[in-house]
Design an enzyme around this catalytic site. Structure first.
Site: not given
Ligand code: C5P
Length: 213
Positions: A21-23
Site C-alpha cells: 500500500s502507501n502512506a
C-alpha cells in the site's frame, strides 16, 4: 449536484495477511468532501482504508483493493456530475495472491507484480460530455510535463499537481493545470482551505474546460 470523490490508499494483498500500500492519509479527499458539502452539494465518497471518520452526511463507500475501487466508481460515476480523484491508488499488484500465509523458506524471494487497472482512466473513457473530471498527480520531477501527460491520458478536464510532501501532511501546495498545459490556479495552505478553493474553482469553471468545449 452529486460529485464522486475518491480518497485514501488502496491495498493489494500478497497473501491473506500481507499487503502492499502507501502512506496516503486520505486527508485531501476527505477535505474535498467536506468542502463540497459546505458548498451545498452531495458528495459520494469512495475511500480506501484510512484513520478518518467519513464526513457526516456524505454517501460513503468503503473499499480496500483497486479492483473494489474500480467496481464502486464505475457503478457510481454515471449518477454523478463529476469526479475528483484524490485517491493514491496502488500502481502495481502481486500477479498472484497466495491463499493463507506465505511461509519463510530461509531464501530470498521475488515478487512478480502487474499494473493495476487505472480507475481514473476508465472513468475518463466512460465520461459523458456533461460530466467533468479532476485528477491528481503527485510528481517529484518534470512535474508539470508529467501532470499534463496524465491529464491527457486519463481524459481529465483539470489535474491538481502536488508533490511528495503532500503525503500524510496537514497542508498542501498545489497547481491546477488545464488541458492546454496552463497553470490556471495555485493554492497553498491547510488541506481544508486548498480543498475549498479547488471546489469553488471547479464549480465555477465546469462546463468551460477545454475538454468540454
Ligand atoms: O498515474 P498516477 O497514479 O500518477 O495518476 C494519478 C491520478 O490517477 C489520481 O487522480 C489517482 O486517483 C488516479 N489513479 C487511479 N487509478 C490508478 C492509478 C491512479 O484512479 N490505478
Amino acid at each position: 449536484m452529486r460529485v464522486l470523490v475518491t480518497a485514501g490508499p488502496t491495498r493489494e494483498y500478497l497473501d491473506d495477511v500481507r499487503y502492499i500500500s502507501n502512506a496516503s492519509s486520505g486527508r485531501m479527499g476527505y477535505a474535498i468532501v467536506t468542502a463540497l458539502q459546505q458548498a451545498g452539494h452531495t458528495a459520494v465518497l469512495v475511500s480506501g482504508p484510512v484513520d478518518l471518520a467519513p464526513p457526516v452526511g456524505c454517501e460513503f463507500h468503503a473499499v480496500e483493493s483497486t479492483s473494489q475501487m474500480m467496481e464502486a466508481c464505475q457503478e457510481l460515476f454515471p449518477g454523478c456530475e463529476g469526479v475528483i480523484a484524490a485517491a493514491a491508488v496502488c500502481d502495481y499488484q502481486p500477479l498472484k495472491r497466495v491463499r493463507g500465509k506465505l511461509s519463510k523458506s530461509g531464501e530470498p524471494i521475488s515478487l512478480e507484480m502487474i499494473e493495476t487497472d487505472d480507475v481514473l482512466a476508465t472513468l475518463g473513457r466512460e465520461k459523458r460530455p456533461d460530466q467533468w473530471i479532476v485528477g491528481f498527480a503527485l510528481e517529484a520531477q518534470n512535474e508539470r510535463e508529467n501532470a499534463l501527460q496524465k491529464l491527457r491520458r486519463k481524459n481529465c478536464d483539470w489535474i491538481v499537481l502536488n508533490r511528495p510532501t503532500a503525503i500524510g501532511a496537514e497542508s498542501n501546495t498545489v497547481e491546477l493545470i488545464d488541458p492546454d498545459g496552463d497553470v490556471v490556479a495555485d493554492w497553498s495552505g491547510p488541506k481544508s482551505e486548498v480543498s475549498r478553493s479547488l471546489v469553488d474553482w471547479v464549480l465555477q469553471n465546469r462546463g468551460s474546460s477545454a475538454n468540454s468545449r
